[in-house]
Every structure is written in structure tokens, then in C-alpha cells.
Scaffold this motif. Structure first.
Motif, PDB file in Angstrom:
ATOM      1  N   GLY A 165       0.824  -1.210   0.000  1.00 44.35           N
ATOM      2  CA  GLY A 165       0.000   0.000   0.000  1.00 44.35           C
ATOM      3  C   GLY A 165       0.855   1.254   0.000  1.00 44.35           C
ATOM      4  N   TRP A 166       1.932   1.217   0.800  1.00 40.26           N
ATOM      5  CA  TRP A 166       2.869   2.343   0.812  1.00 40.26           C
ATOM      6  C   TRP A 166       3.471   2.554  -0.571  1.00 40.26           C
ATOM      7  CZ3 TRP A 166       8.024   2.022  -0.495  1.00 40.26           C
ATOM      8  CH2 TRP A 166       8.773   3.195  -0.322  1.00 40.26           C
ATOM      9  N   ALA A 167       3.862   1.475  -1.245  1.00 45.87           N
ATOM     10  CA  ALA A 167       4.475   1.582  -2.562  1.00 45.87           C
ATOM     11  C   ALA A 167       3.517   2.217  -3.565  1.00 45.87           C
ATOM     12  CB  ALA A 167       4.920   0.206  -3.049  1.00 45.87           C
ATOM     13  N   LEU A 168       2.255   1.846  -3.528  1.00 46.49           N
ATOM     14  CA  LEU A 168       1.276   2.437  -4.434  1.00 46.49           C
ATOM     15  C   LEU A 168       1.112   3.927  -4.179  1.00 46.49           C
ATOM     16  CD1 LEU A 168      -1.342  -0.444  -4.431  1.00 46.49           C
ATOM     17  CD2 LEU A 168      -0.095   0.399  -6.431  1.00 46.49           C
ATOM     18  N   GLU A 169       1.113   4.310  -2.921  1.00 49.19           N
ATOM     19  CA  GLU A 169       1.015   5.734  -2.607  1.00 49.19           C
ATOM     20  C   GLU A 169       2.273   6.480  -3.037  1.00 49.19           C
ATOM     21  OE1 GLU A 169      -1.727   7.238  -1.538  1.00 49.19           O
ATOM     22  OE2 GLU A 169      -2.649   5.248  -1.733  1.00 49.19           O
ATOM     23  N   GLU A 170       3.417   5.829  -2.891  1.00 47.06           N
ATOM     24  CA  GLU A 170       4.677   6.459  -3.292  1.00 47.06           C
ATOM     25  C   GLU A 170       4.737   6.629  -4.811  1.00 47.06           C
ATOM     26  OE1 GLU A 170       8.553   8.099  -2.717  1.00 47.06           O
ATOM     27  OE2 GLU A 170       6.757   7.850  -1.461  1.00 47.06           O
ATOM     28  N   ILE A 171       4.247   5.652  -5.555  1.00 45.42           N
ATOM     29  CA  ILE A 171       4.184   5.772  -7.013  1.00 45.42           C
ATOM     30  C   ILE A 171       3.299   6.950  -7.415  1.00 45.42           C
ATOM     31  CG2 ILE A 171       3.254   4.650  -9.084  1.00 45.42           C
ATOM     32  CD1 ILE A 171       4.268   1.981  -7.843  1.00 45.42           C
ATOM     33  N   GLU A 172       2.169   7.081  -6.746  1.00 41.08           N
ATOM     34  CA  GLU A 172       1.278   8.205  -7.054  1.00 41.08           C
ATOM     35  C   GLU A 172       1.929   9.537  -6.691  1.00 41.08           C
ATOM     36  OE1 GLU A 172      -3.316   9.722  -6.293  1.00 41.08           O
ATOM     37  OE2 GLU A 172      -2.585   7.873  -5.355  1.00 41.08           O
ATOM     38  N   ARG A 173       2.654   9.565  -5.581  1.00 36.80           N
ATOM     39  CA  ARG A 173       3.332  10.798  -5.185  1.00 36.80           C
ATOM     40  C   ARG A 173       4.367  11.210  -6.218  1.00 36.80           C
ATOM     41  NH1 ARG A 173       7.826  12.727  -2.946  1.00 36.80           N
ATOM     42  NH2 ARG A 173       8.849  10.681  -2.897  1.00 36.80           N
ATOM     43  N   ARG A 174       5.078  10.236  -6.767  1.00 37.13           N
ATOM     44  CA  ARG A 174       6.147  10.544  -7.714  1.00 37.13           C
ATOM     45  C   ARG A 174       5.644  10.829  -9.122  1.00 37.13           C
ATOM     46  NH1 ARG A 174      11.335   6.559  -6.558  1.00 37.13           N
ATOM     47  NH2 ARG A 174      11.174   6.468  -4.287  1.00 37.13           N
ATOM     48  N   PHE A 175       4.626  10.080  -9.569  1.00 36.72           N
ATOM     49  CA  PHE A 175       4.249  10.130 -10.976  1.00 36.72           C
ATOM     50  C   PHE A 175       2.819  10.594 -11.233  1.00 36.72           C
ATOM     51  CE2 PHE A 175       7.315   6.500 -10.583  1.00 36.72           C
ATOM     52  CZ  PHE A 175       8.407   7.167 -11.121  1.00 36.72           C
ATOM     53  N   GLY A 176       2.055  10.823 -10.182  1.00 32.67           N
ATOM     54  CA  GLY A 176       0.656  11.166 -10.370  1.00 32.67           C
ATOM     55  C   GLY A 176      -0.204   9.914 -10.467  1.00 32.67           C
ATOM     56  N   ALA A 177      -1.436  10.080 -10.895  1.00 31.37           N
ATOM     57  CA  ALA A 177      -2.400   8.982 -10.912  1.00 31.37           C
ATOM     58  C   ALA A 177      -2.223   8.125 -12.170  1.00 31.37           C
ATOM     59  CB  ALA A 177      -3.818   9.523 -10.831  1.00 31.37           C
ATOM     60  N   VAL A 178      -1.072   7.456 -12.271  1.00 24.98           N
ATOM     61  CA  VAL A 178      -0.798   6.599 -13.423  1.00 24.98           C
ATOM     62  C   VAL A 178      -1.341   5.196 -13.163  1.00 24.98           C
ATOM     63  CG1 VAL A 178       1.245   7.922 -14.059  1.00 24.98           C
ATOM     64  CG2 VAL A 178       1.483   5.924 -12.556  1.00 24.98           C
ATOM     65  N   PRO A 179      -1.720   4.453 -14.200  1.00 17.78           N
ATOM     66  CA  PRO A 179      -2.198   3.080 -14.007  1.00 17.78           C
ATOM     67  C   PRO A 179      -1.050   2.156 -13.598  1.00 17.78           C
ATOM     68  CG  PRO A 179      -2.045   3.592 -16.342  1.00 17.78           C
ATOM     69  CD  PRO A 179      -1.788   4.869 -15.615  1.00 17.78           C
ATOM     70  N   VAL A 180      -1.380   1.167 -12.763  1.00 12.60           N
ATOM     71  CA  VAL A 180      -0.384   0.249 -12.216  1.00 12.60           C
ATOM     72  C   VAL A 180      -0.855  -1.189 -12.399  1.00 12.60           C
ATOM     73  CG1 VAL A 180       0.851  -0.480 -10.130  1.00 12.60           C
ATOM     74  CG2 VAL A 180       0.347   1.947 -10.492  1.00 12.60           C
ATOM     75  N   VAL A 181       0.073  -2.054 -12.779  1.00 14.50           N
ATOM     76  CA  VAL A 181      -0.158  -3.501 -12.747  1.00 14.50           C
ATOM     77  C   VAL A 181       0.751  -4.091 -11.680  1.00 14.50           C
ATOM     78  CG1 VAL A 181       0.136  -5.683 -13.988  1.00 14.50           C
ATOM     79  CG2 VAL A 181      -0.927  -3.744 -15.134  1.00 14.50           C
ATOM     80  N   LEU A 182       0.199  -4.915 -10.818  1.00 11.55           N
ATOM     81  CA  LEU A 182       0.940  -5.556  -9.738  1.00 11.55           C
ATOM     82  C   LEU A 182       1.385  -6.947 -10.159  1.00 11.55           C
ATOM     83  CD1 LEU A 182      -1.522  -4.708  -6.816  1.00 11.55           C
ATOM     84  CD2 LEU A 182       0.464  -3.382  -7.555  1.00 11.55           C
ATOM     85  N   VAL A 183       2.623  -7.296  -9.833  1.00  9.74           N
ATOM     86  CA  VAL A 183       3.144  -8.634 -10.084  1.00  9.74           C
ATOM     87  C   VAL A 183       3.776  -9.128  -8.789  1.00  9.74           C
ATOM     88  CG1 VAL A 183       4.703 -10.070 -11.439  1.00  9.74           C
ATOM     89  CG2 VAL A 183       3.632  -8.050 -12.494  1.00  9.74           C
ATOM     90  N   GLY A 184       3.207 -10.168  -8.192  1.00 13.31           N
ATOM     91  CA  GLY A 184       3.715 -10.670  -6.920  1.00 13.31           C
ATOM     92  C   GLY A 184       3.954 -12.160  -6.958  1.00 13.31           C
TER      93      GLY A 184
END
Length: 265
Positions: A109-128
Motif C-alpha cells: 500500500g505504501w508503494a502504491l502511494e509512493e508511485i502516485e506521489r512521484r508520478f501522479g495517478a498513473v495506471p499500475v499492474v501488480l506482479v507478486g
């Protein structure tokens, strides 16, 4: 706990337990490495590594589960060159899931928020992978997430699925995996089939848990899925058919080598 619970799940020893307070006191933070081939990022593939059921040992920069996920980056970045797609590699604070805290979920969850902080509301695909697959599925409800590829995921019974609404989901599992359960993955897909927008179970023949037997196949599968969901390039026909069908045994090939597709009506 059953043995099918991820990389050495359930084997945290007393020494790790004794270290817990010291690690907590160190105020560990997750890490996020961004691999961006261009000047502008318009979409992100977030890689989430595996771990154990219980361990407060910190994740080192040289950990094998972390390195395993890093190996997915070249295929994705090479195929998406010039399209604004970056790859983000998450390093969790702890090696363990640590119920009831579910520490990797908090880190994702932190990583998703950090991505938004850095790049804005860009689409994300998760791979785990493994424990990371469970974490990725858990945070799929984040507004930025478009799809999830869960590789040999640790998905115990009663894992929630409501957060998959509107998402495209690939659950891939090796048929020789003795660490996490392909049957549990299939059961998870069955529960989620009426919730996710598109979902399939994909069996990888001859593969064990660490994905070392057919690494190129795994990397290509993830590349095709992630970039297809993001609209960077068309999915392969097999993968598109599997996701559109929503069948529960997709990925299982018959003696003639063809995939058996039974479409959901």
C-alpha cells in the motif's frame, strides 16, 4: 499451518523471534527502486517479492526473493521501450507476513502511494510471487491498480476477493510446486470468478515454486499480461482467450498440446 504456505512459511525460528524487538526499534522502512527507461512515466509495473509466514528479520538488498522479482524487469522494459512504462521493485521491511499485521500488505500500500506521489495517478499492474502474490491480490482495490499477476501465490482459504472488482487477474502456478498450493490458487480463482472483470488460472507445466525451471516462460507471460492490461501492446491470443473465457482450468493442456477452453456463460 499446512506446508503449502510460501517460501519456508511457518519455519521462523526462536532466534528470529528474539530479534523482533530490535528490528522494530530500528524503524525499518520499505524500499522502492524505480527502473525508468525514459524521461516520463505514464504507467508502472510494481514487482512484489515473496517471503515467509512469520519473520521479523529485515529484507536485505541481496535477498533471493527480491532478486527473483528483479529479473522480470528487463523483459517488461525492453518490450515497452519508448512507451512511458516504468518498473518499480518493492523491498519489504520484513521477510514475514506476520499475521495479524500482514506487514507486506502495508508495504505494498505504501508503494502504491509512493508511485502516485512521484508520478501522479498513473495506471499500475501488480506482479507478486508467493507471499508477494497474496499481498498484491490484497491491495488490488487501490484506485491505481488495473490488474494483478499472482505467481505461485500463497492464498489460504477465505482470502478476500471483493477487492478484485473491475480488475484483470492472472493467477499462474507451476504444476510441480510443493511450497504453495496450485489447488489453493484454483480455488481462489473459483471464488473470484464472479467478482473480477477478467480472471484466469494458468498452469505452468514442469515449474516448481522458485520459477527456475522455465524462467523465460514466466518472464514472457508476465510481460505479455502486464503490457496487455496497460494497453502498451496486444496480449497473446492464448492469454486473451483465457482471461475472456474465465474458465477455471485454463492453462491445463491436453495430450494434443491444445488448451481446453470452456467459456463462462
Amino acid at each position: 499451518m499446512a506446508k503449502q504456505t510460501g517460501e519456508r512459511h511457518g519455519t521462523a525460528d526462536a532466534e528470529e523471534e528474539e530479534k523482533a524487538l530490535r528490528y522494530d526499534a530500528a524503524e525499518l522502512r520499505p524500499g522502492l527502486r524505480i527502473m525508468a527507461p525514459g524521461a516520463r512515466t505514464t504507467s508502472v509495473v510494481l514487482l512484489i517479492h515473496g517471503g515467509r509466514a512469520k519473520s521479523r528479520e529485515p529484507v536485505s538488498r541481496g535477498s533471493l526473493p527480491l532478486a527473483r522479482m528483479r529479473m522480470f524487469a528487463p523483459a517488461i522494459l525492453g518490450a515497452a521501450r519508448g512507451q512511458g512504462t516504468s518498473v518499480a521493485l518493492l523491498r519489504d521491511r520484513y521477510r514475514g507476513w506476520n499475521e495479524p499485521h500482514a506487514d507486506p500488505v502495508e508495504d505494498a500500500g505504501w508503494a502504491l502511494e509512493e508511485i502516485e506521489r512521484r508520478f501522479g495517478a498513473v495506471p499500475v499492474v501488480l506482479v507478486g510471487h508467493s507471499m508477494g502474490g497474496r499481498a498484491a491480490l490484497r491491495v488490488a482495490g487501490h484506485p491505481a491498480v488495473r490488474g494483478v499477476a499472482a505467481l505461485a501465490p500463497w492464498v489460504p482459504n477465505r482470502e478476500p476477493v471483493a477487492q478484485l472488482a473491475g480488475r484483470t487477474v492472472l493467477v499462474a502456478h507451476g504444476d510441480r510446486d510443493a511450497m504453495t498450493s496450485p489447488a489453493d490458487s484454483l480455488a481462489y480463482v473459483r471464488r473470484a470468478a464472479g467478482v473480477a472483470d477478467r480472471i484466469c488460472f494458468w498452469q505452468v507445466r514442469g515449474a516448481r515454486h522458485a520459477m527456475l525451471e522455465r524462467p523465460g516462460y514466466w518472464h514472457g507471460l508476465v510481460r505479455d499480461f502486464a503490457l496487455g492490461v496497460l494497453g502498451i501492446r496486444p496480449m497473446t491470443q492464448d492469454l486473451a482467450d483465457a482471461l475472456d473465457a474465465g474458465a477455471l482450468d485454463l492453462g491445463v493442456r491436453g495430450a494434443n498440446g491444445r488448451r481446453h477452453v470452456s467459456r463462462r456463460r
